[in-house]
Design a protein around this motif. Sequence first.
Motif, mmCIF file in Angstrom:
data_model
loop_
_atom_site.group_PDB
_atom_site.id
_atom_site.type_symbol
_atom_site.label_atom_id
_atom_site.label_comp_id
_atom_site.label_asym_id
_atom_site.label_seq_id
_atom_site.Cartn_x
_atom_site.Cartn_y
_atom_site.Cartn_z
ATOM 1 N N ASP A 144 -3.438 9.708 -1.841
ATOM 2 C CA ASP A 144 -3.952 11.077 -1.823
ATOM 3 C C ASP A 144 -3.020 11.966 -1.014
ATOM 4 O O ASP A 144 -3.205 12.175 0.178
ATOM 5 C CB ASP A 144 -5.363 11.104 -1.220
ATOM 6 N N LEU A 156 0.729 5.693 -0.135
ATOM 7 C CA LEU A 156 -0.101 6.858 0.105
ATOM 8 C C LEU A 156 -0.537 7.422 -1.241
ATOM 9 O O LEU A 156 0.271 7.862 -2.043
ATOM 10 C CB LEU A 156 0.681 7.899 0.905
ATOM 11 N N TYR A 200 2.577 2.552 10.489
ATOM 12 C CA TYR A 200 2.493 3.318 9.256
ATOM 13 C C TYR A 200 3.864 3.386 8.614
ATOM 14 O O TYR A 200 4.887 3.248 9.263
ATOM 15 C CB TYR A 200 1.993 4.739 9.534
ATOM 16 N N ASP A 232 -7.883 16.509 7.278
ATOM 17 C CA ASP A 232 -8.892 15.581 7.802
ATOM 18 C C ASP A 232 -9.044 14.352 6.917
ATOM 19 O O ASP A 232 -9.311 13.259 7.417
ATOM 20 C CB ASP A 232 -10.245 16.279 7.938
ATOM 21 N N GLY A 233 -8.871 14.499 5.621
ATOM 22 C CA GLY A 233 -9.040 13.387 4.694
ATOM 23 C C GLY A 233 -7.796 12.536 4.510
ATOM 24 O O GLY A 233 -7.839 11.524 3.830
ATOM 25 N N LEU A 234 -6.690 12.919 5.127
ATOM 26 C CA LEU A 234 -5.445 12.189 4.963
ATOM 27 C C LEU A 234 -5.494 10.875 5.743
ATOM 28 O O LEU A 234 -5.782 10.860 6.932
ATOM 29 C CB LEU A 234 -4.271 13.034 5.463
ATOM 30 N N ARG A 235 -5.256 9.781 5.061
ATOM 31 C CA ARG A 235 -5.226 8.449 5.689
ATOM 32 C C ARG A 235 -3.962 7.740 5.228
ATOM 33 O O ARG A 235 -3.725 7.587 4.033
ATOM 34 C CB ARG A 235 -6.444 7.612 5.294
ATOM 35 N N PHE A 236 -3.165 7.315 6.185
ATOM 36 C CA PHE A 236 -1.929 6.620 5.867
ATOM 37 C C PHE A 236 -2.191 5.123 5.740
ATOM 38 O O PHE A 236 -2.934 4.554 6.532
ATOM 39 C CB PHE A 236 -0.888 6.849 6.964
ATOM 40 N N PRO A 237 -1.574 4.465 4.753
ATOM 41 C CA PRO A 237 -1.734 3.009 4.645
ATOM 42 C C PRO A 237 -0.965 2.317 5.764
ATOM 43 O O PRO A 237 0.073 2.788 6.211
ATOM 44 C CB PRO A 237 -1.142 2.683 3.277
ATOM 45 N N LEU A 238 -1.506 1.191 6.211
ATOM 46 C CA LEU A 238 -0.874 0.442 7.290
ATOM 47 C C LEU A 238 0.299 -0.366 6.766
ATOM 48 O O LEU A 238 0.283 -0.870 5.655
ATOM 49 C CB LEU A 238 -1.883 -0.486 7.946
ATOM 50 N N ASP A 240 0.850 -1.187 0.000
ATOM 51 C CA ASP A 240 0.000 0.000 0.000
ATOM 52 C C ASP A 240 0.881 1.231 0.000
ATOM 53 O O ASP A 240 1.879 1.310 0.707
ATOM 54 C CB ASP A 240 -0.889 0.024 1.248
#
Length: 120
Positions: free
Chosen positions: A41, A39, A66, A55-61, A37
Amino acid sequence: MVMFLFLVVALAVVVAAVTLAVVGGGGNGPLPEAAPDRLRDTFPSDRPVSRADVDGLRFPLAVRGYRMADVDDALSRLGAELAERDARIADLESALAGARALAAHTAPDKPAARREDDPS
């Protein structure tokens, strides 16, 4: 004694079946490699970062949480944006202070307004 021997054999069969399933000896071959996975976005490069972007930032595991490179990149970008905004705020505040000082220095002294109940 027969029951104990039966349980030991059953346990050995279960362990062997699980080991073959995990190692991939089930006839389908080894498991295919999964793409890691990444990043997707990241922050926009054509405009400043907004609250909605953060707020929309999500890091892949990853295996241990991370991916450090993704987190470091995001934090570096946020740090640069904050430093730029702080410098801009400092510039605007100094310009405002200079404009106020200039206005106070060049403004003519206004005579005090007379009150109607003052007899003089």
